[in-house]
Every structure is written in C-alpha cells, then in structure tokens.
Design a protein around this motif. Structure first.
Motif, short mmCIF file in Angstrom:
data_model
loop_
_atom_site.label_atom_id
_atom_site.label_comp_id
_atom_site.label_asym_id
_atom_site.label_seq_id
_atom_site.Cartn_x
_atom_site.Cartn_y
_atom_site.Cartn_z
N TYR A 85 -3.13 4.76 -0.23
CA TYR A 85 -3.64 4.08 -1.41
C TYR A 85 -3.70 2.59 -1.03
O TYR A 85 -2.68 1.92 -0.94
N ILE B 279 -7.58 5.99 -0.54
CA ILE B 279 -7.93 5.80 -1.95
C ILE B 279 -8.00 4.30 -2.20
O ILE B 279 -7.04 3.57 -1.95
N ALA C 254 -6.27 10.15 -10.35
CA ALA C 254 -6.84 8.81 -10.48
C ALA C 254 -6.94 8.45 -11.96
O ALA C 254 -7.40 9.26 -12.77
N SER D 202 -8.11 1.24 -4.61
CA SER D 202 -7.86 0.86 -6.00
C SER D 202 -9.00 0.00 -6.52
O SER D 202 -9.51 0.22 -7.62
N LEU E 114 -3.26 5.24 -9.64
CA LEU E 114 -2.98 6.57 -9.12
C LEU E 114 -1.66 7.06 -9.69
O LEU E 114 -0.60 6.51 -9.39
N CYS F 154 0.85 -1.18 0.00
CA CYS F 154 0.00 0.00 0.00
C CYS F 154 0.89 1.24 0.00
O CYS F 154 2.05 1.18 0.41
#
Length: 283
Positions: free
Chosen positions: A50, A102, A192, A104, A205, A37
C-alpha cells in the motif's frame, strides 16, 4: 470469514514541515512527517504494497524547476537504510516478490517507488488516475498540486486496474459512517474505501483481520493520529490547496468519530510517527 493477513508498516523516508500545518492551533515548530507504506503478506496472493513512500526516483524527478520547488518546500530526507528496496532485502524479499501495489493517491511521496516494481499490478481509484493523467505535460500546475507525472513507469496504463471495478461489499456496521468498500482480491481481506477530499479519489484500505485485529490505512485523510483523535483539522492554509475542502472535512469527521468510539481499530495515517509507533508496540 475474512482471510487473515499480516502487515509490516515501513518508514520510507520523511519530510519536515511545521506542526501548525497538520493541525489548527499547532506549534510553529518543525516536525517529521514519515512516509509510511504498508507491506502486506497475503496467504495466497503473496506480497502486496500500500503505497511506496519516497525513492531515489523522487530526487531525479525534482532536479529541475518547477518540480524542484516540491523538494525544497518539503525538505525530504531518505537515508539509505530507509529505502524500500533495502528494507525488502532485509526481509529476504526482492522487488519481483511484490505482485500488487495499491495506490492511495498520486502525490509524489506515495508513488515515488512505482518504477522499482516492473512486474506489479497497480490498483487505484479511477477518478484519481484520470485527474493525475490530465496533468501530464502541465508541469507547473502538476507541481503546485503535489504531482510528479515523471514518477510513473512507462508501461503504467496497461498495468493499472480501477479499484472501482471490483465488487462492492458492505463494511461492518461499527465502521460507520463508512458503509461500503471495494473487495480488491475477492476474498474480503483488502477492502478499498474511498476517502475523498485530499485528492480527487484518495483510497483508504480496510483490512478486517490483520493477525486478529482490524486495521484501516487512511492515507492523507489525516496527517496525525493524535490530532485526528482531538478532531483538529489541518490549517486553513492547507485547506486552500485541498481539491475538495467540504468532502475532506466530511472524511476527517468520520475518521474522528471512529478514532473516538473504536479504540481497538488501528487507524494508520501515512505520515504519523505516533500511529507507527503505537502499531509496532501493539503488534
């Protein structure tokens, strides 16, 4: 000029699987697939994640059938030192310091830690959220697709924002065939990029300036940076359970082109030890 940010790439558990699943022609040998991550430090928006990798919530959510099949199939390992909460503590942070996560996509190895961030706002692509929520209560179907709806916080819906609603901006010409992104923070620092195929709305990202270097987090659009550079798609067995095989192949092809022609770009799949080590070496 885009805002300069910092990125810490963290390994939060791993699973073991056959190499030949990650690439056609691969060995019939077990290999580690880390759950990576991205911990992002933004100069004005603070700390952002993320994905979250694995967490103890994963084991709770997979105690019973059919969800237990997920854990048995992937052979998950999460040492205490690799817990995301433990790594944040080692960096002098708490879960309350994370203002944004965020997502994915919604596979269990990417969202298992969402419950650990009760104050965070979430970003995801609308189609992926809708498809995931449609599986709530459909336990066998969800498990077979790699989803664990029990991992979502109880107040998830009021806290999730569709990245699709952010302003659309042009990506640098050299990033073709990827031409447009969604400006998550409004300052050009976190863009994004839809990477469809592996899920209904997977979100990559692109960060134009991470301490002077462009970085592209690509989720599960590829599982191995070396195999991506060689243009070797995952096995045909994996393709059979991919929601959109045609779009996955298109996404993979575009990333392969970038990997070959733009060596200065840090392409970071979510499950690649080589990419992780290269990034740490170059940082």
């Amino acid at each position: 000029m885009a805002t300069t940010i910092k990125l810490h790439l963290l390994r939060v558990g791993a699973c073991r699987h056959l190499e030949c699943m990650a690439a056609r022609g691969g060995r019939w040998a077990m290999m580690d697939f880390p759950a990576l991550c991205g911990l992002i430090q933004h100069p004005t928006r603070g700390w952002i994640l993320y994905d979250t990798g694995y967490a103890e919530h994963f084991f709770t959510a997979t105690e019973h059938l059919p969800e237990r099949l997920y854990r048995q199939f992937l052979l998950v390992d999460l040492p205490p030192a690799e817990l995301l909460t433990a790594q944040l503590t080692a960096l002098g942070l708490t879960t309350a310091d994370i203002g944004t996560v965020i997502i994915s996509h919604y596979h269990g190895d990417h969202i298992a830690g969402l419950r650990d961030f009760p104050q965070a706002q979430f970003f995801a692509l609308r189609k992926d959220t809708e498809q995931f929520l449609a599986l709530t209560g459909k336990r066998w179907r969800a498990t077979l697709q790699g989803y664990l709806p029990g991992l979502l916080p109880d107040d998830f819906l009021p806290r999730v924002q569709a990245a699709d609603d952010c302003a659309q901006v042009d990506l640098p010409a050299w990033l073709q065939p990827f031409t447009s992104g969604l400006d998550l923070l409004g300052d050009g620092s976190l863009l994004a990029v839809p990477l469809p195929g592996h899920s209904h709305g997977q979100m990559g990202l692109f960060m134009p300036d991470v301490d002077g270097r462009p970085v592209f987090l690509i989720g599960d659009a590829a599982w191995s940076l070396p195999f991506l550079r060689e243009g070797r798609l995952p096995s045909r067995l994996v393709a059979m359970i991919t929601p959109d095989r045609r779009r996955y192949a298109q996404t993979f092809k575009g990333l392969h082109q970038l990997a070959v022609k733009e060596p200065a770009l840090a392409l970071l799949p979510s499950h690649c030890t080589v990419a992780w080590q290269e990034y740490l070496h170059d940082a």
